[in-house]
Design a protein around this motif. Structure first.
Motif, mmCIF file in Angstrom:
data_model
loop_
_atom_site.group_PDB
_atom_site.id
_atom_site.type_symbol
_atom_site.label_atom_id
_atom_site.label_comp_id
_atom_site.label_asym_id
_atom_site.label_seq_id
_atom_site.Cartn_x
_atom_site.Cartn_y
_atom_site.Cartn_z
ATOM 1 N N ALA A 88 47.453 24.665 -19.030
ATOM 2 C CA ALA A 88 46.881 23.952 -20.027
ATOM 3 C C ALA A 88 45.985 22.688 -19.608
ATOM 4 N N ALA A 89 46.501 21.917 -18.392
ATOM 5 C CA ALA A 89 45.627 20.861 -17.980
ATOM 6 C C ALA A 89 44.232 21.655 -17.418
ATOM 7 N N GLN A 90 44.405 22.765 -16.836
ATOM 8 C CA GLN A 90 43.102 23.380 -16.230
ATOM 9 C C GLN A 90 42.059 23.812 -17.463
ATOM 10 N N VAL A 91 42.567 24.286 -18.396
ATOM 11 C CA VAL A 91 41.724 24.396 -19.686
ATOM 12 C C VAL A 91 41.127 23.168 -20.324
ATOM 13 N N LEU A 92 42.111 22.054 -20.286
ATOM 14 C CA LEU A 92 41.580 20.806 -20.993
ATOM 15 C C LEU A 92 40.592 20.122 -20.059
ATOM 16 N N ARG A 93 40.713 20.153 -18.544
ATOM 17 C CA ARG A 93 39.826 19.700 -17.619
ATOM 18 C C ARG A 93 38.378 20.403 -17.684
ATOM 19 N N ARG A 94 38.319 21.635 -18.097
ATOM 20 C CA ARG A 94 36.921 22.214 -18.382
ATOM 21 C C ARG A 94 36.271 21.861 -19.792
ATOM 22 N N SER A 95 37.078 21.454 -20.627
ATOM 23 C CA SER A 95 36.608 21.244 -22.076
ATOM 24 C C SER A 95 35.442 20.229 -22.210
ATOM 25 N N PRO A 96 34.323 20.635 -22.667
ATOM 26 C CA PRO A 96 33.147 19.438 -22.956
ATOM 27 C C PRO A 96 33.832 18.298 -23.818
ATOM 28 N N LEU A 97 34.931 18.510 -24.859
ATOM 29 C CA LEU A 97 35.509 17.451 -25.655
ATOM 30 C C LEU A 97 36.381 16.531 -24.730
ATOM 31 N N PHE A 98 36.806 16.940 -23.663
ATOM 32 C CA PHE A 98 37.564 16.162 -22.835
ATOM 33 C C PHE A 98 36.528 15.275 -21.851
ATOM 34 N N ARG A 99 35.314 15.885 -21.527
ATOM 35 C CA ARG A 99 34.621 15.379 -20.481
ATOM 36 C C ARG A 99 33.625 14.231 -21.270
ATOM 37 N N GLU A 100 33.776 14.462 -22.650
ATOM 38 C CA GLU A 100 32.747 13.655 -23.561
ATOM 39 C C GLU A 100 33.453 12.461 -23.880
ATOM 40 N N ALA A 101 34.891 12.321 -23.791
ATOM 41 C CA ALA A 101 35.756 11.580 -24.616
ATOM 42 C C ALA A 101 35.660 10.031 -23.718
ATOM 43 N N ASP A 102 35.408 8.995 -24.625
ATOM 44 C CA ASP A 102 35.652 7.674 -23.974
ATOM 45 C C ASP A 102 37.157 7.133 -23.785
ATOM 46 N N LEU A 103 37.937 7.986 -24.694
ATOM 47 C CA LEU A 103 39.234 7.543 -24.553
ATOM 48 C C LEU A 103 40.310 8.738 -24.915
ATOM 49 N N VAL A 104 41.404 9.087 -24.208
ATOM 50 C CA VAL A 104 42.082 10.180 -24.540
ATOM 51 C C VAL A 104 43.580 9.778 -25.004
ATOM 52 N N HIS A 105 43.878 10.335 -26.422
ATOM 53 C CA HIS A 105 45.378 9.885 -26.875
ATOM 54 C C HIS A 105 45.763 11.156 -26.812
ATOM 55 N N ALA A 106 47.033 11.016 -26.112
ATOM 56 C CA ALA A 106 47.993 12.202 -25.940
ATOM 57 C C ALA A 106 49.301 12.089 -26.945
ATOM 58 N N ASN A 107 49.273 13.176 -28.002
ATOM 59 C CA ASN A 107 50.006 12.704 -29.154
ATOM 60 C C ASN A 107 51.442 12.762 -28.844
ATOM 61 N N THR A 108 51.969 13.625 -27.789
ATOM 62 C CA THR A 108 53.181 13.623 -27.358
ATOM 63 C C THR A 108 53.569 13.561 -26.172
ATOM 64 N N ALA A 109 54.644 13.441 -25.457
ATOM 65 C CA ALA A 109 55.276 13.589 -24.135
ATOM 66 C C ALA A 109 54.512 14.783 -23.515
ATOM 67 N N PRO A 110 54.691 15.886 -23.869
ATOM 68 C CA PRO A 110 54.102 17.092 -23.033
ATOM 69 C C PRO A 110 52.411 17.023 -23.185
ATOM 70 N N ALA A 111 52.092 16.732 -24.227
ATOM 71 C CA ALA A 111 50.600 16.357 -24.154
ATOM 72 C C ALA A 111 50.113 15.368 -23.083
ATOM 73 N N ALA A 112 50.928 14.397 -23.208
ATOM 74 C CA ALA A 112 50.491 13.288 -22.030
ATOM 75 C C ALA A 112 50.665 13.938 -20.487
ATOM 76 N N ILE A 113 51.561 14.723 -20.169
ATOM 77 C CA ILE A 113 51.754 15.326 -19.006
ATOM 78 C C ILE A 113 50.470 16.078 -18.609
ATOM 79 N N ILE A 114 50.072 16.990 -19.331
ATOM 80 C CA ILE A 114 48.929 17.626 -19.549
ATOM 81 C C ILE A 114 47.739 17.054 -19.276
ATOM 82 N N CYS A 115 47.431 15.704 -19.975
ATOM 83 C CA CYS A 115 46.380 14.896 -19.788
ATOM 84 C C CYS A 115 46.284 14.249 -18.345
#
Length: 390
Positions: A88-115
């Protein structure tokens, strides 16, 4: 991002199933918000389907994590879960939404690990949302050390959904300097100030995912002991998720065994939660242990209902037992049955509890929750740009 442009916030979720954390995020984003929101998560699940009408760009290609992986002690499942986080982290790293974000909000603990895995170079500030206590029971033997080792060290800000949740963080844990408690959006758009109490109780309801820990079986046993054979009906509002369908089957069988099968209605997931709450006379919350927040409790208080809840955790921060609600021992159907008998027999007590519930201080509307999130996002982003404080 120029000073005049709204902040671009990417919200990352590890699941799109309509659980409490996911519905809270969906409510946050369906309200008008001053940041430019985008969402990245997996495809399976309906929690965020409504956002297609809110002009919130979405990427729904994160791989789904194995059910139960974070709490499993089975080596194979644990390995699959860790591999899922990495993928999941690899997919997120390649995402244009991720690259363009000024701030990332991880909604849960697993999401925070991925981020954290996706952005080890700390190119954009990360806010981790803690939806439950930082314990092995909550995050599991895999999730807890992974969250501490990865998300904690990487995060620039932390949001907890209650003081109880924030207090679960050990003092020795190295957490971001920017920490806050913000009530999760609970679907509160307006509050009832004048309760409507019927002379006779016709309906007692419980809202929540059908899960053993939520205690629907405790509610059914208490209802049978107190109200079997009466004209009062019990309503269970919620559906099983994450492979928990067997629990619903058992609940239906239990209702029959208790002799209340004809008095119990399983409603499944209900979109019009406000309408449901306004249709019942007593709201029950029956979790077997301390609830991190208890969105159901907040919803019931906002609709001026007599609320009976398990003591401890988040509900104890909102209910003053005997004043604006009643707290009972978790997992004790006899204690819950005694309270139900008392409430059914006393319109005056129901009125007093509902009146006090209507005046509960501090309850935030969903719009006010948006304001609190916006303030915190701006604080974390400003600190990260000038030099993050930790």
């Amino acid at each position: 991002m120029s000073a005049s442009d709204p902040m671009r916030v990417l919200h990352v979720t590890h699941t799109a199933q309509p659980g409490g954390a996911e519905l809270a995020l969906a409510r946050l984003l369906t309200q008008p918000h001053p940041w430019r929101a985008t969402l990245h998560g997996p495809s399976h699940g309906t929690a965020f389907d409504q956002l297609s009408d809110q002009e919130v760009p979405q990427a729904r290609d994160l791989p789904a994590l194995p059910t139960g992986g974070t709490r499993s002690r089975a080596p194979l499942l644990a390995a699959r879960y860790l591999a899922g986080l990495r993928d999941a982290a690899q997919v997120l790293r390649r995402s244009p939404l991720f690259r363009e974000a000024d701030l990332v909000h991880a909604n849960t603990a697993p999401a925070a690990i991925i981020c954290a895995l996706a952005d080890r170079t700390r190119r954009r500030p990360l806010v981790a949302h803690l939806r439950g206590p930082l314990t092995v029971e909550s995050l599991g033997p895999i999730g807890l050390p992974a969250f501490r080792a990865l998300a904690v060290r990487r995060a620039d800000g932390l949001i907890a959904n209650s003081r109880f949740t924030l207090a679960s963080v050990p003092r020795s844990t190295r957490f971001p300097a920017h920490r806050t408690v913000i009530q999760s959006p609970s679907g509160i758009t307006d509050r009832i100030r004048q309760p409507r109490i019927r002379a006779e109780v016709r309906a007692v309801g419980m809202v929540g995912r059908l899960q053993h820990w939520k205690g629907q079986h405790v509610f059914l046993r208490a209802f049978a002991a107190a109200l079997r054979g009466t004209g009062v009906r019990a309503y269970l509002c919620g559906a099983p998720l994450f492979g928990e369908a067997a629990y619903e089957t058992w609940l239906r069988e239990l209702a029959g065994e208790l002799g209340i099968g004809e008095q119990v209605t399983f409603l499944g997931h209900v979109d019009d939660l406000t309408g449901f709450l306004d249709s019942i006379d007593i709201l029950v919350h029956a979790s077997l242990g301390p609830e991190p927040l208890g969105q159901t409790v907040l919803q019931g208080l906002a609709r001026a209902l007599p609320v009976v809840a398990s003591e401890g955790g988040g509900p104890g921060e909102w209910i003053r037992s005997g004043s604006n609600g009643i707290l009972v021992r978790p997992g004790d159907p006899d204690a819950l049955a005694a309270v139900l008998r008392t409430l059914v027999g006393s319109p005056r007590l129901r009125h007093d509890l509902a009146t006090a519930a209507a005046g509960t201080p501090g309850l935030l509307s969903d719009a006010e929750c948006v304001d609190r999130h916006a303030e915190f996002f701006a604080t974390v982003h400003r600190a990260a740009v000038t030099g993050p404080a930790r």
